[in-house]
Design a protein around this motif. Structure first.
Motif, PDB file in Angstrom:
ATOM      1  N   ARG A 169      -6.746   3.636   6.285  1.00 55.28           N
ATOM      2  CA  ARG A 169      -6.263   2.332   5.804  1.00 55.28           C
ATOM      3  C   ARG A 169      -7.088   1.856   4.618  1.00 55.28           C
ATOM      4  O   ARG A 169      -6.561   1.279   3.663  1.00 55.28           O
ATOM      5  CB  ARG A 169      -6.325   1.303   6.935  1.00 55.28           C
ATOM      6  CG  ARG A 169      -5.315   1.564   8.036  1.00 55.28           C
ATOM      7  CD  ARG A 169      -5.423   0.535   9.141  1.00 55.28           C
ATOM      8  NE  ARG A 169      -5.082  -0.798   8.671  1.00 55.28           N
ATOM      9  CZ  ARG A 169      -5.118  -1.876   9.430  1.00 55.28           C
ATOM     10  NH1 ARG A 169      -5.480  -1.780  10.691  1.00 55.28           N
ATOM     11  NH2 ARG A 169      -4.793  -3.056   8.945  1.00 55.28           N
ATOM     12  N   MET A 172       0.788  -1.230   0.000  1.00 58.06           N
ATOM     13  CA  MET A 172       0.000   0.000   0.000  1.00 58.06           C
ATOM     14  C   MET A 172       0.823   1.284   0.000  1.00 58.06           C
ATOM     15  O   MET A 172       0.286   2.372   0.217  1.00 58.06           O
ATOM     16  CB  MET A 172      -0.944  -0.005   1.212  1.00 58.06           C
ATOM     17  CG  MET A 172      -2.008  -1.055   1.125  1.00 58.06           C
ATOM     18  SD  MET A 172      -3.027  -1.099   2.616  1.00 58.06           S
ATOM     19  CE  MET A 172      -4.015  -2.544   2.272  1.00 58.06           C
ATOM     20  N   SER A 197      -6.019   3.659   1.569  1.00 53.71           N
ATOM     21  CA  SER A 197      -4.750   3.112   1.087  1.00 53.71           C
ATOM     22  C   SER A 197      -4.983   1.873   0.230  1.00 53.71           C
ATOM     23  O   SER A 197      -4.364   1.694  -0.827  1.00 53.71           O
ATOM     24  CB  SER A 197      -3.848   2.764   2.273  1.00 53.71           C
ATOM     25  OG  SER A 197      -3.455   3.914   2.963  1.00 53.71           O
ATOM     26  N   LYS A 237      -2.699   9.751  -4.526  1.00 57.72           N
ATOM     27  CA  LYS A 237      -3.886   9.951  -3.697  1.00 57.72           C
ATOM     28  C   LYS A 237      -4.796  11.015  -4.297  1.00 57.72           C
ATOM     29  O   LYS A 237      -6.025  10.868  -4.323  1.00 57.72           O
ATOM     30  CB  LYS A 237      -3.483  10.372  -2.281  1.00 57.72           C
ATOM     31  CG  LYS A 237      -2.870   9.279  -1.437  1.00 57.72           C
ATOM     32  CD  LYS A 237      -2.584   9.804  -0.035  1.00 57.72           C
ATOM     33  CE  LYS A 237      -2.020   8.724   0.860  1.00 57.72           C
ATOM     34  NZ  LYS A 237      -1.731   9.209   2.221  1.00 57.72           N
TER      35      LYS A 237
END
Length: 277
Positions: A199, A161, A202, A168
């Motif tokens: 998370r 990840m 990700s 992003k």
């Protein structure tokens, strides 16, 4: 070291001599009203580059568990070549804290992929073994060998990840759409400030990256996929909606293995958001 914010009695956010922000641990360093100067001799550990989203989480984890997690990370860095930022100390501590809670409640989790992880990810498996030995030494708690798999997966996911800020930003809109699909499906409101959402984001970042490259995760986890599909039909249905949405927008179609990991992340997010109340 200058303290600018107290997290609790033993944790504080500081500025070092260069002005860089650092999370510092040390017995009693969180007393006093910021800002104030703190002697380096009172600091036991420091962590740089911590995402602010993890600061709130630190308050809910014991200093002993964070210290144990830090020792595991120190060991892990001697075993794996990929770089890990300091935030993994806190996500691992959270994972271990829940593993201990499950043990105390006699909640046993089956891990059908135990032998796959043991044979395919030797370094990560060794880290998991080390973690269980350390927990035994520090807390006199003997966790089941299946917990090795969960810990190993934590590092496997961390390696998979890694991403940069530009990636992003590029996928920001589609992730917002996926968040909306989950909220609508389960009739919940997901907090973007929660570390579990971070998370999940990700995971989606790398899911999209693999989709762009036309690659997919492959392993022999069909039994686990079938089990989740049967036992968590709402999560499965939600994963299918996300899959269909990504196919409509990008033309991606993910295999059962990708759906499995998507379902695991949705389920973890939903457990924390109490979707099953």
């Amino acid at each position: 070291m200058k303290v600018i914010k107290n997290i609790n009695n033993n944790v504080a956010v500081c500025l070092d001599s260069t002005g860089a922000q650092v999370v510092a641990f040390g017995k009693g360093i969180g007393f006093g009203k910021p800002p104030y100067e703190l002697s380096i001799s009172k600091i036991q550990r420091t962590f740089y580059d911590i995402d602010p989203i993890y600061l709130k989480m630190i308050q809910n984890i014991s200093p002993e568990m964070i210290e144990l997690s830090a020792q595991i990370i120190d060991f892990a860095r001697s075993k794996v070549s990929y770089l890990m930022n300091s935030s993994i100390v806190f996500t691992l501590a959270d994972h271990l804290a829940f593993a201990v809670i499950r043990h105390k409640k006699n909640m046993h989790i089956e891990m059908p992929i135990y032998y796959d992880v043991k044979s395919l990810y030797e370094e990560e498996y060794e880290i998991g073994e080390y973690a269980l030995k350390l927990i035994k030494q520090k807390f006199n708690i003997t966790l089941s060998k299946e917990e090795i798999t969960g810990i190993a997966l934590h590092f496997i996911n961390a390696a998979a990840m890694r991403k940069n800020k530009e990636e992003k930003k590029e996928s920001f809109n589609v992730i917002k759409q996926i968040k909306g699909l989950i909220e609508e499906h389960f009739h919940i409101q997901i907090s973007e400030d929660d570390f579990n959402y971070s998370r999940f984001v990700s995971h989606l970042q790398y899911l999209l990256k693999r989709g762009e490259q036309g690659t997919s995760i492959t392993s022999e986890n069909y039994k686990l996929y079938t089990s989740l599909k049967t036992n968590f039909p709402d999560v499965y249905e939600c994963a299918l909606k996300i899959n269909e949405h990504l196919h409509t927008v990008f033309g991606f179609t993910f295999n059962e293995e990708e759906l499995l990991y998507l379902m695991l992340h949705i389920n973890r997010l939903c457990v924390r958001e109490d979707c099953y109340r």
